[in-house]
Write an enzyme that holds these catalytic residues in place. Structure first.
Site, mmCIF file in Angstrom:
data_model
loop_
_atom_site.group_PDB
_atom_site.id
_atom_site.type_symbol
_atom_site.label_atom_id
_atom_site.label_comp_id
_atom_site.label_asym_id
_atom_site.label_seq_id
_atom_site.Cartn_x
_atom_site.Cartn_y
_atom_site.Cartn_z
ATOM 1 N N GLU A 31 11.950 2.455 14.161
ATOM 2 C CA GLU A 31 11.004 3.475 13.698
ATOM 3 C C GLU A 31 9.754 3.416 14.562
ATOM 4 O OE1 GLU A 31 9.737 2.697 9.639
ATOM 5 O OE2 GLU A 31 9.760 0.546 10.010
ATOM 6 N N ARG A 38 8.117 4.168 -4.875
ATOM 7 C CA ARG A 38 8.268 3.212 -3.769
ATOM 8 C C ARG A 38 7.280 2.057 -3.928
ATOM 9 N NH1 ARG A 38 7.678 5.382 2.266
ATOM 10 N NH2 ARG A 38 5.501 5.448 1.621
ATOM 11 N N LYS A 89 6.612 -2.011 1.857
ATOM 12 C CA LYS A 89 5.419 -1.436 2.505
ATOM 13 C C LYS A 89 4.228 -2.377 2.336
ATOM 14 C CE LYS A 89 3.286 3.107 3.033
ATOM 15 N NZ LYS A 89 3.386 3.135 4.484
ATOM 16 N N HIS A 96 -0.822 -21.161 -0.172
ATOM 17 C CA HIS A 96 0.287 -20.247 0.124
ATOM 18 C C HIS A 96 1.083 -19.862 -1.124
ATOM 19 C CE1 HIS A 96 -0.831 -21.435 4.105
ATOM 20 N NE2 HIS A 96 0.085 -20.660 4.663
ATOM 21 N N TYR A 143 0.835 -1.199 0.000
ATOM 22 C CA TYR A 143 0.000 0.000 0.000
ATOM 23 C C TYR A 143 0.864 1.240 0.000
ATOM 24 C CZ TYR A 143 0.984 0.882 4.974
ATOM 25 O OH TYR A 143 1.602 1.170 6.164
ATOM 26 N N ARG A 151 -7.455 -20.396 -1.804
ATOM 27 C CA ARG A 151 -6.444 -20.207 -0.768
ATOM 28 C C ARG A 151 -5.356 -21.269 -0.851
ATOM 29 N NH1 ARG A 151 -4.774 -21.330 4.287
ATOM 30 N NH2 ARG A 151 -3.997 -19.557 5.494
ATOM 31 N N LEU A 194 11.176 1.431 7.090
ATOM 32 C CA LEU A 194 10.643 1.864 5.792
ATOM 33 C C LEU A 194 11.343 3.186 5.435
ATOM 34 C CD1 LEU A 194 8.332 1.294 3.669
ATOM 35 C CD2 LEU A 194 7.124 3.147 4.822
HETATM 36 N N1 PMP Z 1 7.537 3.794 8.786
HETATM 37 C C1 PMP Z 1 6.372 3.127 8.802
HETATM 38 C C2 PMP Z 1 6.306 1.798 9.492
HETATM 39 C C3 PMP Z 1 5.230 3.678 8.199
HETATM 40 O O1 PMP Z 1 4.068 2.996 8.190
HETATM 41 C C4 PMP Z 1 5.312 4.957 7.595
HETATM 42 C C5 PMP Z 1 4.099 5.624 7.006
HETATM 43 N N2 PMP Z 1 3.514 4.934 5.986
HETATM 44 C C6 PMP Z 1 6.550 5.617 7.604
HETATM 45 C C7 PMP Z 1 7.641 5.005 8.203
HETATM 46 C C8 PMP Z 1 6.713 6.976 6.974
HETATM 47 O O2 PMP Z 1 6.653 6.904 5.576
HETATM 48 P P1 PMP Z 1 6.143 8.135 4.705
HETATM 49 O O3 PMP Z 1 6.956 9.313 5.111
HETATM 50 O O4 PMP Z 1 6.404 7.713 3.311
HETATM 51 O O5 PMP Z 1 4.692 8.303 5.016
#
Ligand code: PMP
Length: 285
Positions: free
Chosen positions: A182, A52, A149, A102, A33, A100, A207
Site C-alpha cells: 500500500e 474499524r 490502525k 512495557h 486512530y 513507563r 490496512l
Molecule cells: N493504508 C494506510 C497505511 C493508511 O494510513 C490509510 C489512511 N488512513 C489507508 C490505507 C486508507 O484508509 P481509509 O480509506 O480508511 O482512509
C-alpha cells in the site's frame, strides 16, 4: 478563529490541548486512530470508521473509553466548534497515562481520547486530482500487523519524507516478493491493460481502507471488472491507470511510478469516474 480540540472530556483551545508526558501514545505509540472525511459539515462513512476503530482497539486489548454513541456526538461537536465544512476529523485513543513500563498498566488506567478537526483546501485537492501525482517505491519495512490502525507510523513517515526528497508526492511499499502492499497513508489500485481494476487483498499486510471498501460498490455499479490480489511493481509500471484511495483524498490518480509514466501521463477515465461517483456510495452522517 482559534481551533478547538477534545481532550479526555474537555473541549479546549488548541494552545491548552495537551496530554501527559507519560501517555502511552507518546511513550510507545500504544494507541490507535481514525480519520474521517467531512463534507458540508457531515462525517463521511463514520459508521465504518468507528467499526474499524473498535476492531483495532480489540486487537490491542485497549478498551473503548466511552460509548460509540457518545464518541459520535464528540466527533460532530468538534467539527461544529471548528466550523469545518470540508476537511477531516481525527480521533486517537491510547492505552492511557501510566508509569513507563512495557507491560500493560492496571485495568483502572483509563484510555486517553483526543479528537481534532481541520479544514482542507478543496480546490487544491481537486487541482491535485486533475493533475495526478508521482510516487516512488520503497521496501515495506513495517511490522506484521499494519491491518491495525496504530499511531506507530515511523516507516510511513520516513517513506513519505523520502518521496518528497526525491521529487514525488508519496511512496508505495513493496514486500519481499516485489508486490505492492500500500501507500504511506492510502491503498493502491491499478487498471490493467485489459481494463481490470486490481487492488491487493486485505490481510495483515495492508490496512483495509474504508474508501477501498466503499469503492467496491462504485466499481460494481459501473460494471467494471475487479480483482483483489497482489500485483508486482512491473505490473504497475505497465498499467493503464493507477490511483490511491484514502478518506482525505478519496481517489487520487497516480501518473508516475519511479519516474516511469503510467498510461498517457494523465489521470485516466476509470480513476476520474470513480472519484466523481464515490460519494453516491459513501454514507453521510
Ligand atoms: N493504508 C494506510 C497505511 C493508511 O494510513 C490509510 C489512511 N488512513 C489507508 C490505507 C486508507 O484508509 P481509509 O480509506 O480508511 O482512509
Amino acid at each position: 478563529m482559534s481551533r478547538i480540540a477534545y481532550v479526555n472530556g474537555r473541549y479546549l483551545p488548541f494552545h491548552d490541548a495537551k496530554v501527559h508526558v507519560e501517555d502511552r501514545g507518546y511513550q510507545f505509540a500504544d494507541g490507535v486512530y481514525e480519520v474521517c472525511e467531512v463534507r458540508s459539515g457531515r462525517l463521511i462513512d463514520e459508521r465504518r470508521h468507528l467499526e474499524r476503530l473498535k476492531r483495532s482497539l480489540g486487537e490491542l486489548q485497549i478498551r473503548m473509553p466511552i460509548s460509540t454513541r457518545a464518541l459520535g456526538v464528540i466527533l460532530q461537536e468538534v467539527v461544529a466548534r471548528n466550523r469545518i465544512g470540508y476537511g477531516i476529523v481525527y480521533l486517537q485513543i491510547t492505552r492511557g497515562v501510566a508509569r513507563r513500563d512495557h507491560a500493560f498498566p492496571s485495568r483502572e488506567v483509563r484510555p486517553s481520547l483526543v479528537v481534532t478537526a481541520r479544514a482542507l483546501n478543496r480546490s487544491r485537492n481537486e487541482a491535485l486530482a486533475e493533475q495526478g501525482i508521482a510516487v516512488i517505491t520503497l521496501p515495506d519495512n513495517r511490522w506484521g500487523r499494519v491491518d491495525i490502525k496504530t499511531t506507530g507510523l515511523l516507516s510511513n513517515v520516513l517513506a513519505r519524507q523520502a518521496a518528497i526528497e526525491r521529487g514525488a508526492r508519496d511512496a508505495w511499499f513493496v514486500d519481499e516478493d516485489g508486490t505492492v502492499t500500500e501507500a504511506s497513508s492510502a491503498n493502491v489500485w491499478i487498471v490493467t491493460p485489459a481494463g481490470t481494476l486490481v487492488t491487493r487483498h486485505a490481510d495483515h499486510a495492508i490496512l483495509r481502507g474504508i474508501t477501498r471498501t466503499v469503492l467496491f460498490d462504485a466499481i460494481k455499479a459501473q460494471g467494471l471488472a475487479v480483482q483483489e490480489r497482489a500485483f508486482t511493481v512491473e505490473e504497475a509500471y505497465s498499467a493503464r491507470e493507477a490511483f490511491i484511495t484514502s478518506a482525505s483524498q478519496i481517489v487520487l490518480p497516480v501518473v508516475r511510478v519511479d519516474g516511469r509514466t503510467i498510461g498517457n501521463g494523465k489521470p485516466g477515465p476509470v480513476a476520474t469516474a470513480l472519484r466523481r461517483a464515490y460519494h453516491l456510495y459513501a454514507e453521510a452522517g
